[in-house]
Scaffold this active site. Structure first.
Site, PDB file in Angstrom:
ATOM      1  N   CYS A   2     -17.044  64.954  78.974  1.00 49.71           N
ATOM      2  CA  CYS A   2     -18.133  64.845  79.921  1.00 49.71           C
ATOM      3  C   CYS A   2     -17.544  64.753  81.325  1.00 49.71           C
ATOM      4  CB  CYS A   2     -19.040  63.649  79.701  1.00 49.71           C
ATOM      5  SG  CYS A   2     -19.917  63.665  78.143  1.00 49.71           S
ATOM      6  N   ARG A  27     -14.254  69.689  80.643  1.00 49.57           N
ATOM      7  CA  ARG A  27     -14.435  68.347  80.089  1.00 49.57           C
ATOM      8  C   ARG A  27     -15.582  68.289  79.070  1.00 49.57           C
ATOM      9  NH1 ARG A  27     -11.775  64.434  83.095  1.00 49.57           N
ATOM     10  NH2 ARG A  27     -13.028  62.841  82.090  1.00 49.57           N
ATOM     11  N   TRP A  76     -20.290  66.731  76.711  1.00 49.19           N
ATOM     12  CA  TRP A  76     -19.666  66.927  75.396  1.00 49.19           C
ATOM     13  C   TRP A  76     -20.355  65.921  74.496  1.00 49.19           C
ATOM     14  CZ3 TRP A  76     -16.971  64.270  71.622  1.00 49.19           C
ATOM     15  CH2 TRP A  76     -16.249  65.042  70.707  1.00 49.19           C
ATOM     16  N   ASN A 102     -20.347  59.106  81.458  1.00 50.74           N
ATOM     17  CA  ASN A 102     -19.252  59.574  80.619  1.00 50.74           C
ATOM     18  C   ASN A 102     -18.744  58.361  79.868  1.00 50.74           C
ATOM     19  OD1 ASN A 102     -17.015  60.793  79.496  1.00 50.74           O
ATOM     20  ND2 ASN A 102     -15.768  60.590  81.365  1.00 50.74           N
ATOM     21  N   GLY A 103     -18.694  58.440  78.533  1.00 50.46           N
ATOM     22  CA  GLY A 103     -18.240  57.304  77.735  1.00 50.46           C
ATOM     23  C   GLY A 103     -19.204  57.063  76.591  1.00 50.46           C
ATOM     24  N   GLU A 484       2.788  72.558  66.769  1.00 50.13           N
ATOM     25  CA  GLU A 484       2.093  72.944  67.998  1.00 50.13           C
ATOM     26  C   GLU A 484       1.593  74.391  67.911  1.00 50.13           C
ATOM     27  OE1 GLU A 484       0.795  71.433  70.232  1.00 50.13           O
ATOM     28  OE2 GLU A 484       0.589  72.726  71.966  1.00 50.13           O
ATOM     29  N   LYS A 488      -2.291  75.433  68.297  1.00 50.92           N
ATOM     30  CA  LYS A 488      -2.751  76.386  69.329  1.00 50.92           C
ATOM     31  C   LYS A 488      -3.608  77.462  68.688  1.00 50.92           C
ATOM     32  CE  LYS A 488      -2.375  74.910  72.409  1.00 50.92           C
ATOM     33  NZ  LYS A 488      -1.856  73.578  72.524  1.00 50.92           N
ATOM     34  N   GLU A 491      -7.065  76.076  67.297  1.00 51.06           N
ATOM     35  CA  GLU A 491      -8.064  75.583  68.243  1.00 51.06           C
ATOM     36  C   GLU A 491      -8.703  76.688  69.082  1.00 51.06           C
ATOM     37  OE1 GLU A 491      -6.659  72.722  71.182  1.00 51.06           O
ATOM     38  OE2 GLU A 491      -4.729  73.708  71.261  1.00 51.06           O
ATOM     39  N   HIS A 507       6.705  72.289  46.967  1.00 49.20           N
ATOM     40  CA  HIS A 507       6.118  71.135  46.292  1.00 49.20           C
ATOM     41  C   HIS A 507       4.599  71.211  46.234  1.00 49.20           C
ATOM     42  CE1 HIS A 507      10.066  69.378  46.016  1.00 49.20           C
ATOM     43  NE2 HIS A 507      10.256  69.773  47.265  1.00 49.20           N
ATOM     44  N   LYS A 607     -11.365  68.755  77.090  1.00 48.63           N
ATOM     45  CA  LYS A 607      -9.968  68.542  77.471  1.00 48.63           C
ATOM     46  C   LYS A 607      -9.556  67.082  77.429  1.00 48.63           C
ATOM     47  CE  LYS A 607      -6.232  70.217  79.927  1.00 48.63           C
ATOM     48  NZ  LYS A 607      -5.496  70.713  78.765  1.00 48.63           N
TER      49      LYS A 607
HETATM   50  C1  F6R Z   1      -4.441  70.662  72.341  1.00 48.89           C
HETATM   51  C2  F6R Z   1      -4.689  69.605  73.289  1.00 48.89           C
HETATM   52  C3  F6R Z   1      -4.998  68.250  72.747  1.00 48.89           C
HETATM   53  C4  F6R Z   1      -4.386  67.160  73.640  1.00 48.89           C
HETATM   54  C5  F6R Z   1      -4.846  65.794  73.145  1.00 48.89           C
HETATM   55  C6  F6R Z   1      -4.235  64.664  73.952  1.00 48.89           C
HETATM   56  O1  F6R Z   1      -4.197  71.879  72.982  1.00 48.89           O
HETATM   57  O2  F6R Z   1      -4.683  69.794  74.475  1.00 48.89           O
HETATM   58  O3  F6R Z   1      -4.565  68.125  71.438  1.00 48.89           O
HETATM   59  O4  F6R Z   1      -3.005  67.264  73.601  1.00 48.89           O
HETATM   60  O5  F6R Z   1      -6.236  65.705  73.234  1.00 48.89           O
HETATM   61  O6  F6R Z   1      -4.586  64.744  75.292  1.00 48.89           O
HETATM   62  P1  F6R Z   1      -3.759  64.026  76.422  1.00 48.89           P
HETATM   63  O7  F6R Z   1      -2.400  64.604  76.438  1.00 48.89           O
HETATM   64  O8  F6R Z   1      -4.522  64.270  77.675  1.00 48.89           O
HETATM   65  O9  F6R Z   1      -3.719  62.563  76.046  1.00 48.89           O
END
Ligand code: F6R
Length: 612
Positions: A2, A27, A76, A102-103, A484, A488, A491, A507, A607
């Site tokens: 948000c 956000r 969000w 937000n929260g 990772e 990527k 997502e 296994h 994000k």
């Molecule tokens: C994936 C991604 C998320 C963040 C996670 C932690 O591409 O961006 O998995 O890494 O939400 O976020 P931060 O680093 O802001 O604590």
């Protein structure tokens, strides 16, 4: 998670709110809304399900709403599905108070039931509406908005950043914060609140970070901040030193593409100032020598990609420091009764510096006596301010929801801290120290060389984008990097994928490999290249289609067995993941592009995850 914005000043508020929301859409993007107060029409609320563009079209870019006091929100959803009614702003029953939030209000059910017993009618399913109604309830009691806000905050539990306007206060914007980010911007033609500086950098660089428990009252030419006992607080101002263009696409189709390409420069900025005369110099780290020598254990806590940085770092740090390093998901750490004491160093990694689980885990570690060191990208963020020490990654603003350059800078910064501690502990040989450090300085050029020719990755993406399921396999650092790569891909392209330690495949999981299953085999870690090759042979024998990633010096060998091969430049084996992750990011990007996905704003994601 948000985004909220507020403006009070001498210009029309609506276009400013829309512009700020557009810069914060990462956000949350399931619905959006604004409330603008006008002389003639009073409080005007416009909100709608869908992307911000839908709202913008609805109000003709803001032209429909006059008035220079307003609040805006991009959502969000947590409580209540994304629809027009649940979108913010929420308005009290008499229509005179509007707020964005937000929260999460944890005791909202209890408050809602209480208010309903008093005859209040609710229209939405959200926790936020409860606060709008509660505000009206207290305002009716005391007829003073600031006092009503104070009374309301004392009753609610949970996390919040609020922007509030009231029809009876035509010149005032009220803000409050607890555990959700909120900044104040001091502008020439008015003042702002926002979840993130990106929303207001176009208008002002002069900001202050609100602290938990604070309430702010903004007018066109004044800002007054109070603590939770309503005593005035003198806020320190900070100046944002990056340019507005850093948060724009600059000719790229997506922020993610731009941010992938920015990695060499981001790494250079993060590393260069911290190497002097061939030594790692961390001016901002204040760990006493004795403390370092007495360290008994190290935790790395983080979420998502930042956690994956921790997994890579564990392999590297344990080699360099000869100390146990435990990497724990922040959401697990906080409830695990962790074994932390005064001799425990807790590294907290977060791009945003606002991730709620990471922050809560850090507080838990501190409560138990641990010393915390935060690796953070967003200057002035909550985690950065609460940690005992903070080292910033200098990646610049990262807008795409899927992280790339933040991951890369976190990784090199962890390498630097690892080397620094290893030198203090005397656990790294001088020639190894020098070799790693000199290779680290070459990383940006090597990465750039790779990024200059990405055609083969585009081609492989066009070959494989239709696969429904993908396995990433690798050992040791390649396994950690595969976590990772897999995240990527899933997502942003919505393809189901898993990362597996190659040795573990036999296994159980190998039963899923059948003719045509796509396996991304990672073989960049030179000491275990032969083992990686055996695993490629193994999955090929079961019919897998293998896309292999290796280094330039092993390319020929790999090409003999794999169906497709990508090779990155060679660096020190411990730094190889910094180069290896780049093709994995690009592969995910191009696959998502082929599939027509909304790359910068993948479904269901946001994000900055400021809820549990
Ligand atoms: C994936 C991604 C998320 C963040 C996670 C932690 O591409 O961006 O998995 O890494 O939400 O976020 P931060 O680093 O802001 O604590």
């Amino acid at each position: 998670m948000c985004g909220i914005i507020g403006f009070v000043g001498k210009e029309p508020a609506a276009p400013i709110l829309l512009d700020g929301l557009a810069r914060m859409e990462y956000r949350g993007y399931d619905s959006a809304g604004v409330a603008v107060r006008s002389e003639t029409a009073g409080l005007q609320i416009r909100k709608t399900k869908g992307r911000l563009q839908v709202l913008s079209d609805l109000i003709h870019g803001g032209a429909d709403l006059d008035g220079s006091l307003g609040i805006g929100h991009t959502r969000w959803a947590t409580h209540g599905e994304p629809n027009d009614i649940n979108a913010h702003p929420h308005v009290s029953e008499n229509g005179r108070i509007a707020l964005v939030h937000n929260g999460i209000i944890e005791n909202y059910m209890e408050l809602k039931e209480h208010l309903m017993r008093q005859g209040v009618h609710f229209t939405s399913d959200t926790d936020t509406e409860v606060v709008a109604q509660l505000l009206e309830f207290h305002y009716n009691e005391c007829h003073n908005m600031l006092e009503a806000v104070g009374r309301c905050l004392r009753r609610i539990e949970g996390s919040y950043a609020f922007g509030i306007i009231c029809a009876d206060y035509p010149n005032a914007l009220i803000a409050a914060r607890k555990d959700s980010p909120l900044i104040i911007g001091y502008g020439k033609n008015g003042n702002f609140i926002a979840s993130d500086v990106t929303a207001i950098i176009k208008y002002t660089r002069d900001v202050a970070y609100m602290d938990d428990g604070e309430i702010a009252v903004l007018t066109a030419d004044s800002v007054d901040v109070f603590d939770d006992e309503m005593s005035p607080v003198e806020k320190a101002h900070s100046t944002i030193d990056w340019d507005v263009s850093a948060a724009e696409k600059g000719g790229y189709a997506h922020f993610m593409a731009k941010e992938i390409m920015e990695q060499p420069e981001a790494i250079r900025k993060t590393v260069s100032p911290r190497i002097r005369d061939g030594r790692v110099v961390l001016d901002d780290l204040h760990l006493p020598e004795e403390y370092v020598r007495g360290l008994s254990r190290i935790f790395v806590i983080a979420c998502g990609s930042s956690y994956h940085v921790g997994v890579v770092s564990k392999y590297i740090w344990e080699k360099l420091l000869r100390r146990p390093v435990e990497v724990v998901l922040a959401s697990e750490f906080r409830y695990s009764d962790p074994l932390v004491d005064e001799r425990t160093l807790v590294i907290v990694i977060s791009q945003s510096g606002e991730t709620l689980d990471t922050m809560a885990a850090m507080r838990e570690a501190k409560r138990r006596g641990g010393r915390t060191l935060a690796i953070v990208n967003v200057v002035g963020s909550s985690i950065a301010r609460e940690a005992d020490d903070v080292l910033y990654t200098w990646a610049g603003p990262e807008i795409a929801v899927a992280t790339t350059k933040a991951y890369s800078t976190q990784l090199v910064l962890m390498d630097l801290v690892g080397l620094y501690l290893a030198e203090k502990l005397g656990t790294v040989a001088e020639d190894e120290y020098e070799a790693i450090l000199s290779e680290m300085q070459l990383l940006p050029d090597k990465m750039q060389r790779f990024l200059d020719h990405t055609e083969d990755i585009q081609y492989f993406a066009s070959r494989y984008f239709n696969h429904g399921s993908v396995f990433f396999i690798g050992r040791n650092l390649d396994y950690a990097m595969g976590l990772e790569g897999s995240l990527k891909l899933k997502e942003i392209s919505y393809i189901h994928s898993e990362a597996y330690a190659s040795g573990e495949l036999k296994h159980g999981t190998i039963s899923l490999i059948e003719s045509g299953t796509l396996v991304v085999a990672l073989g960049t870690y030179a000491p275990l290249f032969d083992k990686a090759m055996s695993n490629v042979v193994e999955v090929k024998a079961r019919g897998a289609e293998v896309l292999a990633l290796t280094t330039e010096d092993f390319r020929e060998k790999m090409e003999k067995t794999a169906d497709a091969t990508i090779a990155v430049p060679v660096t020190h084996p411990l730094l190889q993941p910094s180069l290896g992750v780049v093709p994995l990011q690009l592969f995910a990007y191009y696959v998502a592009l082929q599939r027509g996905c909304d790359i910068d704003k993948p479904r269901n994601l946001a994000k900055s995850v400021t809820v549990e």
